[in-house]
Design an enzyme around this catalytic site. Structure first.
Site, PDB file in Angstrom:
ATOM      1  N   GLY A  60       0.819  -1.345   0.204  1.00  0.00           N
ATOM      2  CA  GLY A  60       0.096   0.029   0.064  1.00  0.00           C
ATOM      3  C   GLY A  60       0.968   1.352  -0.087  1.00  0.00           C
ATOM      4  N   CYS A  88       4.929  -6.080   1.423  1.00  0.00           N
ATOM      5  CA  CYS A  88       5.641  -4.709   1.596  1.00  0.00           C
ATOM      6  C   CYS A  88       4.755  -4.100   2.879  1.00  0.00           C
ATOM      7  CB  CYS A  88       5.306  -3.954   0.291  1.00  0.00           C
ATOM      8  SG  CYS A  88       6.294  -4.657  -1.096  1.00  0.00           S
ATOM      9  N   TYR A  89       3.828  -3.045   2.788  1.00  0.00           N
ATOM     10  CA  TYR A  89       3.092  -2.599   3.612  1.00  0.00           C
ATOM     11  C   TYR A  89       2.425  -3.831   4.607  1.00  0.00           C
ATOM     12  CZ  TYR A  89      -0.315   0.155   6.404  1.00  0.00           C
ATOM     13  OH  TYR A  89      -0.947   0.913   7.333  1.00  0.00           O
ATOM     14  N   HIS A 174       7.466  -7.335  -4.438  1.00  0.00           N
ATOM     15  CA  HIS A 174       5.949  -7.755  -4.899  1.00  0.00           C
ATOM     16  C   HIS A 174       6.133  -8.908  -5.700  1.00  0.00           C
ATOM     17  CE1 HIS A 174       3.550  -4.044  -3.820  1.00  0.00           C
ATOM     18  NE2 HIS A 174       4.754  -3.596  -4.096  1.00  0.00           N
ATOM     19  N   GLU A 176       3.741 -10.492  -7.023  1.00  0.00           N
ATOM     20  CA  GLU A 176       2.545 -10.736  -8.262  1.00  0.00           C
ATOM     21  C   GLU A 176       3.116 -10.049  -9.195  1.00  0.00           C
ATOM     22  OE1 GLU A 176       2.961  -8.898  -5.315  1.00  0.00           O
ATOM     23  OE2 GLU A 176       1.981  -6.956  -5.409  1.00  0.00           O
ATOM     24  N   GLY A 228     -21.590  -6.514 -29.106  1.00  0.00           N
ATOM     25  CA  GLY A 228     -20.912  -7.370 -29.800  1.00  0.00           C
ATOM     26  C   GLY A 228     -19.345  -7.910 -29.082  1.00  0.00           C
ATOM     27  N   VAL A 230     -16.700  -8.557 -26.038  1.00  0.00           N
ATOM     28  CA  VAL A 230     -16.319  -9.787 -25.328  1.00  0.00           C
ATOM     29  C   VAL A 230     -17.420  -9.993 -23.983  1.00  0.00           C
ATOM     30  CG1 VAL A 230     -14.814 -11.405 -23.992  1.00  0.00           C
ATOM     31  CG2 VAL A 230     -14.191  -9.952 -25.951  1.00  0.00           C
ATOM     32  N   ASP A 231     -17.322  -8.921 -23.171  1.00  0.00           N
ATOM     33  CA  ASP A 231     -18.035  -8.899 -21.916  1.00  0.00           C
ATOM     34  C   ASP A 231     -19.618  -8.948 -22.022  1.00  0.00           C
ATOM     35  OD1 ASP A 231     -15.584  -8.358 -21.251  1.00  0.00           O
ATOM     36  OD2 ASP A 231     -15.722  -6.180 -20.888  1.00  0.00           O
ATOM     37  N   LYS A 370     -10.749 -10.072 -17.422  1.00  0.00           N
ATOM     38  CA  LYS A 370     -10.856 -10.192 -18.815  1.00  0.00           C
ATOM     39  C   LYS A 370     -10.784 -11.561 -19.380  1.00  0.00           C
ATOM     40  CE  LYS A 370     -12.037  -7.741 -22.578  1.00  0.00           C
ATOM     41  NZ  LYS A 370     -13.005  -6.595 -22.698  1.00  0.00           N
TER      42      LYS A 370
END
Ligand code: XMP
Length: 514
Positions: A60, A88-89, A174, A176, A228, A230-231, A370
């Protein structure tokens, strides 16, 4: 509760406590990539976590030494008896909670660093003796509690990873982000400390979503806008599969690509979903007449869309929106009100807000990223070409037509774009591009057509690769491909006598021209 609105909460998930780092979402994503269910919680929401499998405290931007720094209910955290990882934080917070101290610093360490793990540590099993990790912090740990073990240092000997007891860890980097080269292994090692973790399986997830949709919608009719893209397509197919009463509305705003309205209709037909098309092209083009300011053009299109959509909807009993997880989190972290949680054109409409208040808005995809939406779509048999369509902006070709939008200009864009896209497909380059299109440069330059001088517009080709549309690079398309596209456009498209290829990165350029 904004992170978890309406979601099913099985036991043994990985609870990620969000301290506001820009990378927090990525932690959730990485855990799910490793096959386990993960969800975000605010620090206050820890009270709502029941029987987690593991807990990760994110990084953070704040300093733990600030008077109102975000905290953790440490008694609650440890009451679960599950592995905890502070990033981290999160690590600094754990250090303080376990009796250590943190030294504030006004200098932020940001970027790559070497991680030198102590041998035999479970968290770093299989990690190289010197591994690149990504740092982003200002405070550093100072005094450590007696029972705290240093499990890794950086190349200057500073502790960058700590362990308390069997399975509570803190890391100053990090794991990730991809710049931490072995971050995935570190996260996997951490998760392997958990005795039980809920799996993340898109098929199970689909069944749960369908059950939830049925329960929320009941006998009511739900309305869903489709573009039209994707979502909204995945959402429409999901609603269709769940068997609730649904109407799907597609607005043709006159700013679509060549044959796009027919294509969208055919695509839905292929999937057995009936949609209603509202052809409002004339209204949009009329409203845009004479307007050249980019933001005004966008506003005209946005507000007219809302009018047209709601005219078609009439009295909605329920509304379904294709909001995704990043939208929810992004809006929530900026949120002052619930209003900002809603996405796209609809978000300015009082009516949606009222429906939301009354619990009549469902956002079944609000827990997914996504790529997970695509996986969900694939699990329902949505064809590859639909799931991997390039993104297309809501304001359509208007943002690829600088200056006033006219039918003549739109025709040039449509024809050039169709040539460009079909050539990319033929050459096998469509799927390698994140987005590609032809636009128009509204400057007439001199050329020769037949024996005559011509003064015509220029066509602009743009093809980019990107991960998240925040940054983009132009694609090094083969010259022969560009030559074929250019020859065809110059020969076949009326109104343009010049073709240019856009070699601008984002930033500083954007992907669209307006
Ligand atoms: P820019 O041009 O900002 O675009 O680099 C980034 C991505 O967003 C898309 N885009 C939009 N999508 N409504 C949308 O749904 C919009 O108003 C809009 N404007 C840009 C753009 O196509 C690219 O993928």
């Amino acid at each position: 509760m904004y992170h978890n609105r309406g979601m099913i909460t099985p036991h043994h998930l990985v609870a990620v406590i969000d301290y506001g780092s820009q990378y927090t979402q990525l932690i959730v994503r990485r855990v799910r990539e490793l096959g386990y269910l993960a969800k975000l919680y605010t620090p206050e929401e820890i009270g709502e976590v029941t029987e987690p499998g593991a807990i990760i405290l994110s990084g953070g931007p704040r300093s733990t030494s600030e008077p109102d720094a975000p905290d953790i209910d440490y008694a609650k955290l440890t009451s679960f008896g599950v592995p905890v990882l502070g990033v981290c934080y999160g690590m600094q917070l754990l250090n303080i909670k376990t009796g250590g101290t943190v030294r504030p610093s006004n200098k932020r360490e940001y970027g790559p660093a070497a991680l030198l793990p102590e041998p035999g540590c479970r968290l770093f099993e299989g990690v190289s003796p010197s591994s690149q990790v990504w740092m982003s912090h200002s405070d550093t740990v100072d005094h450590l509690a007696d029972h705290c073990k240093i499990i890794a240092r950086n190349s200057e000997g500073v502790p960058v990873a700590l362990q308390w007891g069997e399975s509570m860890f803190g890391i100053q980097f990090h794991p990730e982000v991809t710049h931490s080269h072995e971050g995935r292994t570190i996260l996997r090692n951490f998760l392997s400390c958990a005795s039980q973790l809920a799996p993340f399986d898109i098929g199970d997830f689909k069944r749960e979503l369908i059950a939830e949709i049925r329960q929320k919608v009941g006998e009511r009719q739900v309305v869903c806008g489709v573009s039209g893209g994707v979502d909204s397509t995945v959402l429409a197919v999901l609603l269709h599969e769940s068997g609730v009463r649904a109407r799907f509305i597609f607005v043709d705003n006159g700013l679509l690509r060549k044959n796009e309205a027919e294509e969208v209709q055919n695509n839905f037909q292929r999937m057995g979903v009936e949609i209603e098309t509202v052809d409002a092209s004339d209204r949009f083009l009329e409203a845009l007449k004479g307007e050249t300011a980019p933001e005004k053009k966008r506003r005209i299109i946005g507000s007219l869309f809302v009018d047209v959509f709601w005219d078609a909807v009439g009295d909605a009993e329920m509304l379904a929106q294709g909001t995704l997880y990043p939208d929810v989190i992004e809006s929530a972290s900026n949120a002052k009100s619930k209003a900002s949680v809603i996405k796209t054109h609809h978000n300015r409409v009082e009516r949606v807000l009222q429906l939301q208040e009354q619990g009549k808005v469902i956002e079944p995809l609000a827990f997914l990223f996504k790529d997970e939406v695509r996986a969900l779509g694939a699990s329902m048999g949505i064809p590859h070409d639909i799931l991997w369509r390039h993104p297309f902006p809501g304001p359509g070709l208007a943002v690829r037509c600088p200056g006033e939008v006219t039918r003549e200009k739109l025709e040039i864009i449509r024809e050039s774009d169709a040539i460009f896209i079909s050539t990319l497909r033929q050459w096998g380059w469509y799927d390698k591009c994140w987005q590609a299109y032809a636009g128009l440069i509204p400057v007439k330059t001199v050329g020769v057509k037949g024996d005559e001088r011509s003064y015509e517009f220029a066509t602009n080709l743009r093809a980019i690769v990107s991960e998240d549309a925040m940054t983009a690079d132009w694609v090094q398309l083969p010259y022969d491909l560009l030559r074929e596209v250019s020859n065809r456009i110059l020969n076949e498209v009326k109104g343009t006598n010049r073709v240019l290829y856009d070699v601008s990165t984002k930033p500083p350029a954007s992907i669209e021209w307006e």
